[in-house]
Design a protein around this motif. Structure first.
Motif, short mmCIF file in Angstrom:
data_model
loop_
_atom_site.label_atom_id
_atom_site.label_comp_id
_atom_site.label_asym_id
_atom_site.label_seq_id
_atom_site.Cartn_x
_atom_site.Cartn_y
_atom_site.Cartn_z
N PHE A 9 0.76 -1.19 -0.01
CA PHE A 9 -0.03 -0.11 0.05
C PHE A 9 0.87 1.34 -0.05
N VAL A 10 1.86 1.34 0.91
CA VAL A 10 2.58 2.36 0.89
C VAL A 10 3.67 2.65 -0.20
N GLU A 11 3.84 1.60 -0.86
CA GLU A 11 4.72 1.71 -2.32
C GLU A 11 3.88 2.29 -3.35
N LEU A 12 2.61 1.72 -3.47
CA LEU A 12 1.70 2.21 -4.22
C LEU A 12 1.36 3.81 -4.33
N VAL A 13 1.32 4.11 -3.28
CA VAL A 13 0.95 5.49 -2.80
C VAL A 13 2.15 6.70 -3.17
N LYS A 14 3.56 5.90 -3.02
CA LYS A 14 4.56 6.55 -3.40
C LYS A 14 4.68 6.73 -4.86
N GLN A 15 4.61 5.69 -5.48
CA GLN A 15 4.75 5.49 -6.86
C GLN A 15 3.42 6.14 -7.64
N ARG A 53 -7.97 4.22 -14.08
CA ARG A 53 -6.72 4.06 -13.59
C ARG A 53 -6.28 4.87 -12.68
N ARG A 54 -6.71 6.02 -12.33
CA ARG A 54 -6.47 7.00 -11.42
C ARG A 54 -7.05 6.64 -10.18
N PHE A 55 -6.18 6.96 -9.01
CA PHE A 55 -6.91 6.75 -7.56
C PHE A 55 -6.18 7.96 -6.63
N TRP A 56 -6.93 8.06 -5.64
CA TRP A 56 -6.34 9.05 -4.45
C TRP A 56 -6.74 8.50 -3.13
N LEU A 57 -6.14 9.05 -2.05
CA LEU A 57 -6.29 8.58 -0.63
C LEU A 57 -7.83 9.06 0.10
N THR A 58 -8.30 8.13 0.65
CA THR A 58 -9.51 8.48 1.67
C THR A 58 -8.88 9.07 2.56
N ASP A 59 -9.73 9.59 3.44
CA ASP A 59 -9.40 10.04 4.92
C ASP A 59 -8.69 8.77 5.67
N ALA A 60 -9.42 7.63 5.56
CA ALA A 60 -8.84 6.70 6.31
C ALA A 60 -7.49 6.21 5.52
N GLY A 61 -7.27 6.18 4.24
CA GLY A 61 -6.35 5.84 3.63
C GLY A 61 -4.99 6.71 3.83
N GLU A 62 -5.20 8.09 4.24
CA GLU A 62 -4.10 9.08 4.73
C GLU A 62 -3.72 8.72 6.08
N VAL A 63 -4.62 8.33 7.07
CA VAL A 63 -4.10 7.98 8.29
C VAL A 63 -3.20 6.61 8.23
N VAL A 64 -3.82 5.73 7.37
CA VAL A 64 -3.08 4.29 7.38
C VAL A 64 -1.74 4.65 6.60
N PHE A 65 -1.82 5.39 5.67
CA PHE A 65 -0.49 5.73 4.96
C PHE A 65 0.59 6.47 5.84
N GLN A 66 0.22 7.69 6.56
CA GLN A 66 1.15 8.10 7.50
C GLN A 66 1.75 7.09 8.65
N ASN A 67 0.76 6.42 9.25
CA ASN A 67 1.16 5.28 10.18
C ASN A 67 1.75 4.30 9.70
N ALA A 68 1.52 3.82 8.64
CA ALA A 68 2.18 2.56 7.94
C ALA A 68 3.71 2.84 7.77
N GLN A 69 4.13 3.97 7.47
CA GLN A 69 5.50 4.51 7.10
C GLN A 69 6.38 4.40 8.37
N GLY A 70 5.90 4.87 9.57
CA GLY A 70 6.49 4.33 10.72
C GLY A 70 6.49 3.46 11.06
N ILE A 71 5.38 2.30 10.81
CA ILE A 71 5.42 0.93 11.21
C ILE A 71 6.66 0.10 10.46
N LEU A 72 6.72 0.54 8.88
CA LEU A 72 7.59 -0.12 8.18
C LEU A 72 8.85 0.25 8.48
N SER A 73 9.16 1.45 8.90
CA SER A 73 10.28 2.03 9.24
C SER A 73 10.94 1.19 10.54
#
Length: 298
Positions: A9-15, A53-73
């Motif tokens: 998920f994080v890689e998809l958002v970054k790319q 083919r386009r996508f963007w984050l929901t509010d929940a997606g934004e929360v997950v994205f921000q926290n997931a980066q810390g978890i993966l780190s």
């Protein structure tokens, strides 16, 4: 929560592209879609708004994205630290050594520090019996101590050196004329011995029992030099051979005892518990030290 799904998920958002993310992750686009769908199902929340083919984050997606980066780190740091442990770039080793032994094996400690400078070495000073229990309880990884026939079954041992124990007596005519002291000749003397946590104290008591008497304990201490100082007023203390040359012998006599008590020194570690890489490295170094002793001319 699936760590792999978070990573996808994080890689998809970054790319910002399924195609680029699949190339980066070396997986197919349907695999990424399936992992993210599973993640949304688990959270019961949509993470992406999709439009062709386009996508963007929901509010929940934004929360997950921000926290997931810390978890993966943190996960990456954990993996790195574990790898470092395997290579002994980090770690901690808790070693137990009786106070009177430390100077004899300072060379092993120095060598270990030179080979593994990033391993934190914690040294605790206890008597032999307490060291054995500390190893059994997991408080210590390894210990260098006096070995005996009564050592716990769950401990592995590697013997290093064997030294005789001498009687230290007040310099009086009675003792001056004796070249050797027998245990039964000490039955009327005041004994200055080590505390009960020392294996040597137990050996002294057993030797007296075999000679037919119970020792008159005048004082106990964990400090051999203090016990020796007390002897100058009369009585007897017991000192292993390597320590005799370090004491102030003025007014004292040092005599062999028969039957002899041997000060057998070696390393002990738990026979059943998992050994850390740091502990395994210590034991390997001890085996090399043992080999070097065997090669020395007798």
């Amino acid at each position: 929560m699936d760590i792999k799904a978070l990573r996808y998920f994080v890689e998809l958002v970054k790319q910002k592209s399924f195609t680029k993310a699949s190339e980066k992750l070396f997986v197919t686009q349907p695999t990424i879609s399936k992992m993210i769908k599973n993640l949304e199902t688990e959270l019961d929340l949509p993470l992406l708004h999709r439009e062709g083919r386009r996508f963007w984050l929901t509010d929940a997606g934004e929360v997950v994205f921000q926290n997931a980066q810390g978890i993966l780190s943190q996960m990456d740091e954990l993996v790195t630290e574990l790898d470092d442990l395997n290579e002994l770039r980090k770690g901690r080793l808790k070693v137990g050594i009786p106070p009177m032994i430390g100077h004899l094996y300072a060379g092993i400690i120095r060598q270990y520090r030179q080979l593994y400078p990033d391993v934190e070495l914690v040294i605790l000073e206890y008597g032999g019996r307490k060291l054995e229990h500390a190893v059994l309880d997991g408080e210590l990884d390894v210990a260098i101590t006096m070995l005996s026939e009564y050592i716990e079954d769950d401990l592995n041992t590697l013997e290093f050196n064997c030294y005789p124990v001498y009687a230290v007596l007040c310099d009086t005519p009675e003792w001056r004329e004796k070249s050797v002291v027998h245990w039964d000749e000490l039955s009327d003397e005041s004994f200055f011995v080590y505390t009960d946590e020392f294996t040597l104290s137990e050996s002294i008591h057993q030797a007296c029992q075999k000679a037919g008497f119970t020792p008159q304990i005048a004082a106990r201490s964990s400090q051999w030099d203090f016990l020796v100082a007390l002897v100058k007023t009369g009585g007897v203390a017991f000192v292993p051979e390597p320590l005799c040359g370090r004491m102030d012998s003025k007014g004292l006599l040092i005599r062999p005892i028969e039957p002899t008590i041997n000060w057998d020194l070696g390393v002990v570690w738990h026979a059943q518990r998992y050994l850390s890489k740091a502990a395994q490295a210590w034991i390997e170094l001890c085996y090399r030290y043992k080999e070097s002793l065997n090669k020395q001319p007798q």
